[in-house]
Design an enzyme around this catalytic site. Sequence first.
Site, short mmCIF file in Angstrom:
data_model
loop_
_atom_site.label_atom_id
_atom_site.label_comp_id
_atom_site.label_asym_id
_atom_site.label_seq_id
_atom_site.Cartn_x
_atom_site.Cartn_y
_atom_site.Cartn_z
N ARG A 201 6.35 -16.65 -10.35
CA ARG A 201 6.50 -15.41 -11.11
C ARG A 201 7.65 -14.53 -10.61
NH1 ARG A 201 1.74 -17.55 -11.06
NH2 ARG A 201 0.25 -17.27 -12.76
N CYS B 266 4.17 -7.63 -3.62
CA CYS B 266 3.52 -8.93 -3.74
C CYS B 266 2.42 -9.02 -2.69
CB CYS B 266 4.54 -10.05 -3.54
SG CYS B 266 3.78 -11.67 -3.43
N VAL C 37 -0.53 -11.47 -1.34
CA VAL C 37 -1.04 -12.85 -1.40
C VAL C 37 -2.41 -12.89 -0.72
CG1 VAL C 37 -0.61 -15.24 -0.74
CG2 VAL C 37 1.31 -13.75 -1.37
N THR D 24 -9.45 -12.76 4.44
CA THR D 24 -10.37 -11.61 4.54
C THR D 24 -10.30 -10.79 3.26
OG1 THR D 24 -8.72 -10.05 5.36
CG2 THR D 24 -9.76 -11.49 7.01
N PHE E 276 0.84 -1.21 0.00
CA PHE E 276 0.00 0.00 0.00
C PHE E 276 0.87 1.26 0.00
CE2 PHE E 276 -3.05 3.12 1.61
CZ PHE E 276 -4.10 2.88 0.75
N HIS F 213 -9.15 -8.03 2.78
CA HIS F 213 -8.02 -7.09 2.81
C HIS F 213 -7.25 -7.10 1.48
CE1 HIS F 213 -5.75 -4.53 5.59
NE2 HIS F 213 -4.69 -4.86 4.88
#
Length: 158
Positions: free
Chosen positions: A136, A89, A91, A95, A66, A97
């Site tokens: 990746r 990254c 994941v 929740t 963020f 989020h």
Amino acid sequence: MATALHNLSDYDFSKVPDASNMCFGIVVAEWNSEITGALLDGAVKTLKKHGALPENIHVKTVPGSFELIYGAHQMVLNGGYDALIILGCVVRGDTPHFDFICQGVTYGIAKLNTTSEIPIIYGLLTTNNLQQAKDRAGGRLGNKGDECAVDAIKMAKF
Ligand code: DLZ
């Protein structure tokens, strides 16, 4: 998008401009550092492969994905860059989020691209599990960092 048919590290070397006169900023998130560290290694290695000088690759870290928006904005304000790359990254967890962070970063970086004079390349992996991220970040589907470096050079020249 990486698929079984597309490796993130595959590209046509001859179509990438010379980067020896370009300056790049990279903002990298500390969350999932095993993954983001591998993305960073790939990006730096690929920028250098196309002539970028080590002193013209500036790396800043932020705590989580963020914060990539703020970090990139500050680097835009500092000036002196031909292109920026954000690397993170996220994941998926239990929740919502995940969705809020992904949407927030995507919107923030997209907006910054329309208000800044330099391109900001979107190197955010958004995966359902850690294995998809490893695939990746130098795994079986290549390295998103390589792809971002190539895109940064091309967009710097744009
Ligand atoms: C809080 C959080 C969670 C749950 N997951 C991730 C993640 O998978 N990847 C990532 O880069 N950051 C995560 N964060 C941290 C947020 O990005 C952010 O740093 C905090 O919400 C503080 O603003």
